[in-house]
Scaffold this active site. Structure first.
Site, PDB file in Angstrom:
ATOM      1  N   SER A 254      14.345  55.532  38.126  1.00  0.00           N
ATOM      2  CA  SER A 254      13.856  55.999  36.547  1.00  0.00           C
ATOM      3  C   SER A 254      13.121  57.300  36.808  1.00  0.00           C
ATOM      4  O   SER A 254      13.343  58.239  36.028  1.00  0.00           O
ATOM      5  CB  SER A 254      12.618  54.971  36.082  1.00  0.00           C
ATOM      6  OG  SER A 254      13.485  53.888  35.706  1.00  0.00           O
ATOM      7  N   LYS A 308       6.067  42.884  33.086  1.00  0.00           N
ATOM      8  CA  LYS A 308       6.733  43.113  31.549  1.00  0.00           C
ATOM      9  C   LYS A 308       5.864  42.135  30.599  1.00  0.00           C
ATOM     10  O   LYS A 308       5.667  42.704  29.542  1.00  0.00           O
ATOM     11  CB  LYS A 308       7.903  42.607  31.565  1.00  0.00           C
ATOM     12  CG  LYS A 308       9.149  43.886  32.162  1.00  0.00           C
ATOM     13  CD  LYS A 308      10.379  43.645  32.191  1.00  0.00           C
ATOM     14  CE  LYS A 308      11.106  44.598  32.703  1.00  0.00           C
ATOM     15  NZ  LYS A 308      12.621  44.112  32.835  1.00  0.00           N
ATOM     16  N   ASN A 333       9.317  46.560  28.161  1.00  0.00           N
ATOM     17  CA  ASN A 333       9.595  47.349  29.426  1.00  0.00           C
ATOM     18  C   ASN A 333       9.233  48.597  29.022  1.00  0.00           C
ATOM     19  O   ASN A 333       9.453  49.661  29.851  1.00  0.00           O
ATOM     20  CB  ASN A 333      11.031  47.184  29.524  1.00  0.00           C
ATOM     21  CG  ASN A 333      12.019  47.800  28.631  1.00  0.00           C
ATOM     22  OD1 ASN A 333      11.556  48.120  27.549  1.00  0.00           O
ATOM     23  ND2 ASN A 333      13.038  48.164  29.420  1.00  0.00           N
ATOM     24  N   ASP A 354      15.502  46.745  27.228  1.00  0.00           N
ATOM     25  CA  ASP A 354      16.402  45.949  28.087  1.00  0.00           C
ATOM     26  C   ASP A 354      17.338  45.387  27.349  1.00  0.00           C
ATOM     27  O   ASP A 354      18.634  45.335  27.439  1.00  0.00           O
ATOM     28  CB  ASP A 354      15.752  44.767  28.843  1.00  0.00           C
ATOM     29  CG  ASP A 354      15.068  45.559  29.848  1.00  0.00           C
ATOM     30  OD1 ASP A 354      15.344  46.679  30.515  1.00  0.00           O
ATOM     31  OD2 ASP A 354      14.212  44.806  30.732  1.00  0.00           O
ATOM     32  N   ALA A 383      18.212  33.348  35.276  1.00  0.00           N
ATOM     33  CA  ALA A 383      17.022  33.036  34.112  1.00  0.00           C
ATOM     34  C   ALA A 383      15.610  33.570  34.327  1.00  0.00           C
ATOM     35  O   ALA A 383      14.633  33.213  34.044  1.00  0.00           O
ATOM     36  CB  ALA A 383      16.915  31.475  34.191  1.00  0.00           C
ATOM     37  N   ARG A 406      19.872  29.077  39.712  1.00  0.00           N
ATOM     38  CA  ARG A 406      19.422  28.244  40.897  1.00  0.00           C
ATOM     39  C   ARG A 406      18.266  27.397  40.871  1.00  0.00           C
ATOM     40  O   ARG A 406      18.429  26.283  41.167  1.00  0.00           O
ATOM     41  CB  ARG A 406      19.330  29.393  42.024  1.00  0.00           C
ATOM     42  CG  ARG A 406      18.977  28.882  43.503  1.00  0.00           C
ATOM     43  CD  ARG A 406      18.583  30.137  44.208  1.00  0.00           C
ATOM     44  NE  ARG A 406      17.601  30.904  43.823  1.00  0.00           N
ATOM     45  CZ  ARG A 406      17.145  31.987  44.512  1.00  0.00           C
ATOM     46  NH1 ARG A 406      17.666  32.366  45.756  1.00  0.00           N
ATOM     47  NH2 ARG A 406      16.207  32.511  44.406  1.00  0.00           N
TER      48      ARG A 406
HETATM   49  P1  NAP Z   1      13.974  37.987  38.131  1.00  0.00           P
HETATM   50  O1  NAP Z   1      13.248  37.982  36.983  1.00  0.00           O
HETATM   51  O2  NAP Z   1      13.501  38.011  39.560  1.00  0.00           O
HETATM   52  O3  NAP Z   1      15.322  36.953  38.184  1.00  0.00           O
HETATM   53  C1  NAP Z   1      16.037  36.946  39.306  1.00  0.00           C
HETATM   54  C2  NAP Z   1      17.058  35.806  38.795  1.00  0.00           C
HETATM   55  O4  NAP Z   1      18.255  36.116  39.906  1.00  0.00           O
HETATM   56  C3  NAP Z   1      16.693  34.750  38.825  1.00  0.00           C
HETATM   57  O5  NAP Z   1      17.311  33.913  37.948  1.00  0.00           O
HETATM   58  C4  NAP Z   1      17.061  34.100  40.285  1.00  0.00           C
HETATM   59  O6  NAP Z   1      17.251  32.590  40.336  1.00  0.00           O
HETATM   60  C5  NAP Z   1      18.280  34.767  40.626  1.00  0.00           C
HETATM   61  N1  NAP Z   1      18.710  34.878  42.016  1.00  0.00           N
HETATM   62  C6  NAP Z   1      18.079  35.837  42.784  1.00  0.00           C
HETATM   63  N2  NAP Z   1      18.596  35.650  44.104  1.00  0.00           N
HETATM   64  C7  NAP Z   1      19.460  34.432  43.989  1.00  0.00           C
HETATM   65  C8  NAP Z   1      20.176  33.960  45.000  1.00  0.00           C
HETATM   66  N3  NAP Z   1      20.256  34.245  46.380  1.00  0.00           N
HETATM   67  N4  NAP Z   1      21.126  33.059  44.444  1.00  0.00           N
HETATM   68  C9  NAP Z   1      20.993  32.597  43.243  1.00  0.00           C
HETATM   69  N5  NAP Z   1      20.116  33.017  42.261  1.00  0.00           N
HETATM   70  C10 NAP Z   1      19.399  34.160  42.499  1.00  0.00           C
HETATM   71  O7  NAP Z   1      14.744  39.527  38.219  1.00  0.00           O
HETATM   72  P2  NAP Z   1      15.085  40.297  36.858  1.00  0.00           P
HETATM   73  O8  NAP Z   1      14.256  41.286  36.369  1.00  0.00           O
HETATM   74  O9  NAP Z   1      15.756  39.219  35.886  1.00  0.00           O
HETATM   75  O10 NAP Z   1      16.554  41.284  37.636  1.00  0.00           O
HETATM   76  C11 NAP Z   1      17.791  40.579  38.165  1.00  0.00           C
HETATM   77  C12 NAP Z   1      18.901  41.685  38.310  1.00  0.00           C
HETATM   78  O11 NAP Z   1      19.153  42.477  37.345  1.00  0.00           O
HETATM   79  C13 NAP Z   1      17.997  42.754  39.204  1.00  0.00           C
HETATM   80  O12 NAP Z   1      18.496  42.188  40.551  1.00  0.00           O
HETATM   81  C14 NAP Z   1      18.899  43.790  38.974  1.00  0.00           C
HETATM   82  O13 NAP Z   1      20.123  43.993  39.888  1.00  0.00           O
HETATM   83  C15 NAP Z   1      19.435  43.663  37.458  1.00  0.00           C
HETATM   84  N6  NAP Z   1      18.765  44.470  36.532  1.00  0.00           N
HETATM   85  C16 NAP Z   1      19.699  45.494  35.820  1.00  0.00           C
HETATM   86  C17 NAP Z   1      18.804  46.324  35.155  1.00  0.00           C
HETATM   87  C18 NAP Z   1      19.719  47.176  34.355  1.00  0.00           C
HETATM   88  O14 NAP Z   1      19.308  47.959  33.523  1.00  0.00           O
HETATM   89  N7  NAP Z   1      21.235  47.190  34.511  1.00  0.00           N
HETATM   90  C19 NAP Z   1      17.587  46.425  34.973  1.00  0.00           C
HETATM   91  C20 NAP Z   1      16.787  45.501  35.676  1.00  0.00           C
HETATM   92  C21 NAP Z   1      17.442  44.584  36.432  1.00  0.00           C
HETATM   93  P3  NAP Z   1      15.889  31.523  40.667  1.00  0.00           P
HETATM   94  O15 NAP Z   1      15.388  31.464  39.163  1.00  0.00           O
HETATM   95  O16 NAP Z   1      16.326  30.440  41.260  1.00  0.00           O
HETATM   96  O17 NAP Z   1      14.877  32.307  41.470  1.00  0.00           O
END
Ligand code: NAP
Length: 531
Positions: A254, A308, A333, A354, A383, A406
């Site tokens: 960012s 957030k 955000n 987002d 989730a 998961r």
């Molecule tokens: P978060 O709140 O930490 O959630 C992570 C999610 O991924 C949870 O559902 C977690 O499952 C799951 N997960 C992580 N590692 C895993 C594994 N090895 N196997 C299965 N499930 C797994 O993170 P978030 O903020 O939602 O972000 C998630 C992803 O979105 C980021 O890693 C990033 O790549 C992407 N992102 C994209 C943008 C964009 O603008 N494009 C912005 C922000 C993030 P559990 O519930 O079981 O822990």
């Protein structure tokens, strides 16, 4: 005097110093700090030769000569008398500044030669420095006034370690309330912003190393970072500040994205990475520190993991506008510091871009409108925070969502909240969806060989959206393309949500092509760094 970017020359020999000098000059050094305590076989003669070399090679760049005490971060423990001789001869040889430890200067026998040399060279200035490598000073204001009282024409240099970003505010207050020249900033990764804000608040210098390997203090930036990422050349006392609050935050794209776009529209604005470690209390303290100091000119924030939800709750307390969707999602955000005051307090408004970023990426890439998503069977894997924003958006559009996660309890809870179905990850082979969304971190750099959905389950009549944006083309998207499916990349979502924030920050739309090019270039550079 405008704050200068000082680059330490920390060479063990004259030959090495010459190389470092050329690199520092090319990188845009505005002052050179000759760290003579790094020189092997140190002597007065050797330092004179070094100064001659520098004055011949770069006559227009002022120099600070330092021969640091080991206790205050010096490289080699040199005898005190030799260090004093080096500093006094440096002043006589034309160094604009010499830097001596305040603690050693307190002793009368150490002052005499230095005072005498300075009286003979009225253009030379003494910097009296003190460092705390552990944490904050007990009383920085008293320390500053003690140094000023001891030698009124000296430039006090007070550097301490910030163990949390909230420790930086004492340094900001001191600079804000000081009219004379001073050097004040914080070491450590939590102190990074103080090295940049130092220019807005008028510190005499801030230090940046030639490269990562030659840093002479913890948390020092490389000279390229302030120049290219943090708009160093355009920072002044009127610069408005913005930033991304999160932990960790060093990887965030960012700052380069917003700063490039600020620069493109000619705005006097600067966007910083704001590492706010800890939970709600630390976040609230940080926000209070910002609001208590309107002269810092912070006007808006992006907010990421883990703050957030804290951001939304804080804005509610501060009586600002709360975007209805941020309330539904339960997370913000983006925070805007409203300039209008309510009584004595400034209001904070909260938004969630987002959701709009993801919905825009889906509808634009697929060439459909939001209403077309009504009754679409959609699979959301994950989730967490991103899944939550996407599920809220898709629910609003009337899609039929099934969440896979998961951690079963977390997935079930999100599904229940938005009236969706839920299944565990091992049920993915049975998925039946027109749109599949990966909202987990699976496949994110460096784990680029991982995918949340094995190739055999990808179908031609599906659209596949991966929210992961590093790399832009994940294994999931590569395999989806091979299966003939339509693909939507995370970069589109990232750019959309940042563009909506930029509009909130400036009232203007950034250029999408410039944003994509900036991010792609930075990602390519990062990969080159890590291989
Ligand atoms: P978060 O709140 O930490 O959630 C992570 C999610 O991924 C949870 O559902 C977690 O499952 C799951 N997960 C992580 N590692 C895993 C594994 N090895 N196997 C299965 N499930 C797994 O993170 P978030 O903020 O939602 O972000 C998630 C992803 O979105 C980021 O890693 C990033 O790549 C992407 N992102 C994209 C943008 C964009 O603008 N494009 C912005 C922000 C993030 P559990 O519930 O079981 O822990």
């Amino acid at each position: 005097m405008e704050t200068k970017l000082a680059v330490p020359i920390a060479a063990t020999s004259l030959e090495q110093a010459k190389q470092q000098l050329n690199t520092a000059k090319a990188a845009g050094a505005e002052i050179l700090e000759l760290r003579t305590d790094y020189l092997e076989n140190l002597s007065v003669d050797l330092v004179r030769k070094l100064i001659d070399k520098v004055k011949t090679a770069v006559p227009s760049i002022p120099i600070i000569v330092t021969c640091r005490d080991k206790k205050e971060g010096g490289a080699i423990d040199q005898p005190l008398q030799l260090r004093i001789d080096i500093l006094t001869s440096a002043i006589k040889a034309g160094a604009e500044f010499i830097d001596f430890e305040y603690e050693n200067f307190l002793l009368l026998q150490n002052q005499e030669k230095i005072r005498q040399a300075l009286s003979q060279m009225p253009n030379g200035r003494l910097i009296l420095s003190t460092h705390n490598f552990i944490g904050k000073f007990d009383d920085i204001i008293k320390l500053h006034s003690d140094i000023s009282a001891l030698y009124p024409t000296a430039i006090p240099k007070l550097i301490y370690t910030a163990n949390h970003i909230n420790d930086c505010f004492e340094a900001f207050d001191l600079l804000h309330n000081t009219s004379g020249a001073a050097v004040v900033f914080c070491m450590g990764k939590a102190g990074l912003i103080s090295r940049i804000i130092a220019k807005k608040l008028g510190s005499l210098v801030t230090f940046a190393s030639i490269d990562d390997k030659s840093a002479t203090a913890p948390g020092q930036l490389t000279v390229e970072q302030p120049k290219t990422t943090y708009r160093w050349d355009s920072i002044n006392s009127n610069t408005e500040l913005y930033g991304v609050i999160g932990s960790p935050i060093a990887h965030s794209l960012s700052p380069i994205l917003h700063n490039t776009c600020f620069s493109d529209i000619g705005a006097n604005k600067l966007y910083l990475p704001l590492l706010v470690e800890g939970g709600k209390d630390e976040f609230y303290t940080f926000m209070k520190n910002i609001l208590d100091r309107p002269w810092l000119d912070f006007h808006g924030f992006s907010v990421t993991t883990p703050h957030k939800r804290n951001a939304l709750n804080y804005a509610k307390q501060k009586n600002g506008v709360i975007e209805p969707l941020a309330e539904t999602i339960g997370a913000a955000n983006t925070l805007i510091v409203e300039s209008r005051a309510t009584g004595d307090e400034r209001r904070i408004s909260a938004y969630n871009t987002d959701y709009a970023g993801a919905m825009g990426a889906i509808t634009k890439t697929l060439g459909i409108s939001r209403s077309d998503l009504k009754d679409w069977p959609v699979t959301v894997i994950g989730a967490g925070g991103v899944a939550r924003a996407i599920v809220a958006g898709l629910t609003d559009a009337g899609a039929k969502i099934k969440i896979y996660n998961r951690t079963i309890e977390k997935g079930k809870k999100l599904a229940a909240e938005f009236g969706c179905d839920f299944a565990p990850l091992d049920d993915l082979p049975n998925l039946n969806a027109k749109l599949v969304i990966n909202a987990t971190s699976i496949g994110m750099y460096p784990n680029v060989d991982e995918t949340p959905l094995p190739q055999q389950y990808l179908k031609k009549d599906m659209a596949v959206f991966d929210t992961v944006y590093n790399p832009a083309e994940t294994l999931l998207l590569k395999q989806a393309k091979q299966a003939g499916a339509k693909t939507i990349d995370g970069l589109s979502m990232f750019i959309n949500q940042a563009a909506a924030q930029f509009k909130l920050f400036t009232g203007k739309n950034p250029k999408p092509d410039l944003m994509r090019k900036t991010i792609s270039n930075r990602l390519a550079l990062k990969k080159a760094d890590m291989t």
